[in-house]
Design a protein around this motif. Sequence first.
Motif, mmCIF file in Angstrom:
data_model
loop_
_atom_site.group_PDB
_atom_site.id
_atom_site.type_symbol
_atom_site.label_atom_id
_atom_site.label_comp_id
_atom_site.label_asym_id
_atom_site.label_seq_id
_atom_site.Cartn_x
_atom_site.Cartn_y
_atom_site.Cartn_z
ATOM 1 N N LEU A 163 0.860 -1.192 0.000
ATOM 2 C CA LEU A 163 0.000 0.000 0.000
ATOM 3 C C LEU A 163 0.894 1.239 0.000
ATOM 4 C CD1 LEU A 163 -2.593 -1.138 2.705
ATOM 5 C CD2 LEU A 163 -2.750 -1.398 0.216
ATOM 6 N N TYR A 164 0.568 2.192 -0.880
ATOM 7 C CA TYR A 164 1.398 3.376 -1.061
ATOM 8 C C TYR A 164 0.507 4.592 -1.242
ATOM 9 C CZ TYR A 164 5.043 -0.039 -1.997
ATOM 10 O OH TYR A 164 5.929 -1.074 -1.882
ATOM 11 N N GLY A 165 1.048 5.761 -0.933
ATOM 12 C CA GLY A 165 0.245 6.952 -1.192
ATOM 13 C C GLY A 165 1.101 8.196 -1.179
ATOM 14 N N MET A 166 0.660 9.207 -1.874
ATOM 15 C CA MET A 166 1.377 10.476 -1.883
ATOM 16 C C MET A 166 0.407 11.637 -1.854
ATOM 17 S SD MET A 166 1.914 9.096 -5.410
ATOM 18 C CE MET A 166 3.604 9.112 -5.742
ATOM 19 N N GLN A 167 0.843 12.710 -1.185
ATOM 20 C CA GLN A 167 0.003 13.877 -1.029
ATOM 21 C C GLN A 167 -0.017 14.729 -2.308
ATOM 22 O OE1 GLN A 167 -1.925 14.745 1.961
ATOM 23 N NE2 GLN A 167 -2.654 15.713 0.102
ATOM 24 N N PHE A 168 1.062 14.688 -3.051
ATOM 25 C CA PHE A 168 1.152 15.516 -4.267
ATOM 26 C C PHE A 168 0.589 14.734 -5.461
ATOM 27 C CE2 PHE A 168 4.657 12.924 -5.543
ATOM 28 C CZ PHE A 168 5.256 12.568 -4.349
ATOM 29 N N HIS A 169 0.580 15.402 -6.608
ATOM 30 C CA HIS A 169 -0.036 14.819 -7.814
ATOM 31 C C HIS A 169 1.023 14.355 -8.810
ATOM 32 C CE1 HIS A 169 -4.247 15.834 -7.003
ATOM 33 N NE2 HIS A 169 -3.751 16.857 -6.343
ATOM 34 N N PRO A 170 1.309 13.069 -8.853
ATOM 35 C CA PRO A 170 2.344 12.593 -9.781
ATOM 36 C C PRO A 170 1.899 12.660 -11.248
ATOM 37 C CG PRO A 170 1.253 10.724 -8.772
ATOM 38 C CD PRO A 170 0.712 11.954 -8.092
ATOM 39 N N GLU A 171 0.583 12.814 -11.460
ATOM 40 C CA GLU A 171 0.067 12.745 -12.829
ATOM 41 C C GLU A 171 0.254 14.029 -13.631
ATOM 42 O OE1 GLU A 171 -1.579 12.820 -10.019
ATOM 43 O OE2 GLU A 171 -3.497 13.862 -10.147
ATOM 44 N N VAL A 172 0.573 15.148 -12.943
ATOM 45 C CA VAL A 172 0.698 16.414 -13.684
ATOM 46 C C VAL A 172 2.171 16.686 -14.016
ATOM 47 C CG1 VAL A 172 -1.355 17.396 -12.586
ATOM 48 C CG2 VAL A 172 0.886 17.855 -11.607
ATOM 49 N N THR A 173 2.380 17.444 -15.067
ATOM 50 C CA THR A 173 3.767 17.674 -15.487
ATOM 51 C C THR A 173 4.516 18.584 -14.504
ATOM 52 O OG1 THR A 173 2.882 19.341 -16.949
ATOM 53 C CG2 THR A 173 3.528 17.280 -17.967
ATOM 54 N N LEU A 174 3.766 19.330 -13.679
ATOM 55 C CA LEU A 174 4.428 20.176 -12.680
ATOM 56 C C LEU A 174 5.145 19.339 -11.625
ATOM 57 C CD1 LEU A 174 1.773 22.994 -12.110
ATOM 58 C CD2 LEU A 174 4.016 23.202 -13.192
ATOM 59 N N THR A 175 4.807 18.073 -11.540
ATOM 60 C CA THR A 175 5.528 17.171 -10.639
ATOM 61 C C THR A 175 6.636 16.478 -11.423
ATOM 62 O OG1 THR A 175 3.615 16.818 -9.225
ATOM 63 C CG2 THR A 175 5.330 15.124 -9.157
ATOM 64 N N GLU A 176 7.873 16.831 -11.068
ATOM 65 C CA GLU A 176 8.999 16.210 -11.766
ATOM 66 C C GLU A 176 9.049 14.729 -11.403
ATOM 67 O OE1 GLU A 176 11.432 20.416 -11.336
ATOM 68 O OE2 GLU A 176 12.077 18.677 -10.164
ATOM 69 N N GLN A 177 9.418 13.908 -12.322
ATOM 70 C CA GLN A 177 9.531 12.452 -12.149
ATOM 71 C C GLN A 177 8.186 11.784 -11.838
ATOM 72 O OE1 GLN A 177 13.635 11.859 -10.104
ATOM 73 N NE2 GLN A 177 12.390 12.740 -8.498
ATOM 74 N N GLY A 178 7.087 12.516 -12.040
ATOM 75 C CA GLY A 178 5.767 11.989 -11.671
ATOM 76 C C GLY A 178 5.415 10.709 -12.417
ATOM 77 N N THR A 179 5.642 10.722 -13.731
ATOM 78 C CA THR A 179 5.306 9.528 -14.507
ATOM 79 C C THR A 179 6.163 8.343 -14.067
ATOM 80 O OG1 THR A 179 4.652 10.906 -16.355
ATOM 81 C CG2 THR A 179 5.065 8.599 -16.863
ATOM 82 N N GLU A 180 7.423 8.626 -13.695
ATOM 83 C CA GLU A 180 8.308 7.537 -13.229
ATOM 84 C C GLU A 180 7.757 6.930 -11.936
ATOM 85 O OE1 GLU A 180 9.486 10.437 -14.387
ATOM 86 O OE2 GLU A 180 10.286 9.557 -16.242
ATOM 87 N N MET A 181 7.156 7.784 -11.086
ATOM 88 C CA MET A 181 6.577 7.259 -9.841
ATOM 89 C C MET A 181 5.414 6.321 -10.151
ATOM 90 S SD MET A 181 6.542 10.797 -7.686
ATOM 91 C CE MET A 181 8.001 11.843 -7.686
ATOM 92 N N ILE A 182 4.581 6.753 -11.095
ATOM 93 C CA ILE A 182 3.447 5.904 -11.480
ATOM 94 C C ILE A 182 3.980 4.618 -12.104
ATOM 95 C CG2 ILE A 182 1.465 5.741 -13.069
ATOM 96 C CD1 ILE A 182 0.996 8.752 -12.508
ATOM 97 N N ARG A 183 5.001 4.765 -12.935
ATOM 98 C CA ARG A 183 5.601 3.589 -13.571
ATOM 99 C C ARG A 183 6.166 2.631 -12.510
ATOM 100 N NH1 ARG A 183 7.317 3.189 -18.762
ATOM 101 N NH2 ARG A 183 7.244 5.453 -18.960
#
Length: 510
Positions: free
Chosen positions: A163-183
């Motif tokens: 189980l994992y969770g994050m307060q910020f939004h990994p899906e938006v481009t304003l979050t650096e490395q966001g897609t890598e986190m989802i990946r």
Amino acid sequence: MENQKVLILDFGGQYNQLIARRVRECNVYCEVRPYNLPLNEIQAFNPIGIIFTGGPNSVYEEGAPKVDPAIFQLGYPVLGICYGVQVMAHTLGGVVEPGKVREYGQKIVEFDTDCAIFAGLSKKANALMSHNDTIYQLPQGWKSAAVTDSCPVAAMYNAEARLYGMQFHPEVTLTEQGTEMIRNFLYRVCGATGDWTMQGYAETAIREIQEKVGAGKVLLALSGGVDSSVVASLLQKAVGQQLTCIFVDHGLMRKNEGDEIEGIFGDGSINFIRINAEQRFLSCLAGITDPEQKRKIIGEEFIRIFEEEAKKIGTVDYLAQGTIYPDIIESGTGESAVIKSHHNVGGLPDFVDFKEIIEPLRQLFKDEVRALGTELGLPDHIVWRQPFPGPGLGIRVLGELTKEKLDLLREADFIFREEVHLAGLEREINQYFAVLTDQRSVGVMGDGRTYDYTIALRGVVTSDFMTAEWAHIPYEVLDKVSRRIVNEVKQVNRIVYDITSKPPATIEWE
Ligand code: XMP
């Protein structure tokens, strides 16, 4: 063979479709469902993992969307985002309270790269925060995996329970490395294999269409837009001559557009019927100046012609439609849960004699439809065609329509599009076109006075077309377009650029 699937449970956040698109970009199939999907349906969906989206509520408020704690006993990996992580913390015995500091906008976050989600990433990066509430106490057995200067739990995890969770939004481009986190979640935690590709989709879709349709007849209203063109191409490959495409050319298309569509689909591999109905539309529209009335007349006439042609074919087994996934996603937050109905060719099913509808793009996002089009061999100018309204240039020639005015607009619009293309801006500006205003003004050309039309240029940047910013097209490009139109198009002596956003303006002028 079925694709691996991720289930996205929607708590009403604004970026939910974006999460789904990111997952798909990582070559993993996913679907968005309401947050309160019953547990047995979750199990029937058989996901490799679940993502909880953000949402506008506070977990401790009455009536806030909740999850059944049993969801965490099903053994699926879960990733909670924003409200999603708060609901996890709250449900599993952590403490979520109004934050001492609200965090909005980009913040520097420090990550624990021992957590699978952040493995292999830099330890510090910008992320988009957008929250009032903060997790102040972790549920038992959990660890914090990220912090900011004001948020002690910017991410949390329980590796054993997956189980994992994050307060910020990994899906938006304003979050650096966001897609890598989802990946990372998909591949390191859920065991994704990356089996969702457009090549695979095309093969499966063609096979499924063949199985379903058998020797039956299929009818498609082809508008030349991306969606209907991709459906046509898919059906062409699947059932060939059993497909009939009716292309009603209302004479309100852009320069060369009707011929381009005929060039692609009129090669004899399917039954392609082009109805040149310019005269008919123009006579129905003669003397009409009111925008709504114009739209209505064009829409009705379109359906009437389609119906006439369909009747000549007789009963068909299937009516194909270009419905895409965003048209059918049901919002998760209750009251306003509406399933949008597709209305590209409004109301056709009521008029045409058919047994069943087939919608081969139902599962796809727009960017996937484009990728599929490319996979099927459609040319870029179709695949990357910008949205074009059903009523066409009929609502871009302001006031009364005449062939002369339409031709004039076609030339001006062609020059604008050509220059945007030459400047390499066509994928940055989501929609751009010329409008022929009903305004004439005085000018001077050579030694003579002119009294000619004003062309307005419009360019917008938008992701959903519900709101839009006017595009900051470089002055040099606008300058060239202006000079070319005035020089090359007779009866135009003035060019203006529309610098209003939507709202308060709309994208189209009528
Ligand atoms: P507005 O002008 O409402 O346009 O800001 C939003 C988007 O919708 C397109 N549009 C239409 N598309 N039939 C369509 O299929 C229509 O009647 C229609 N009217 C507007 C418009 O081009 C823009 O992309």
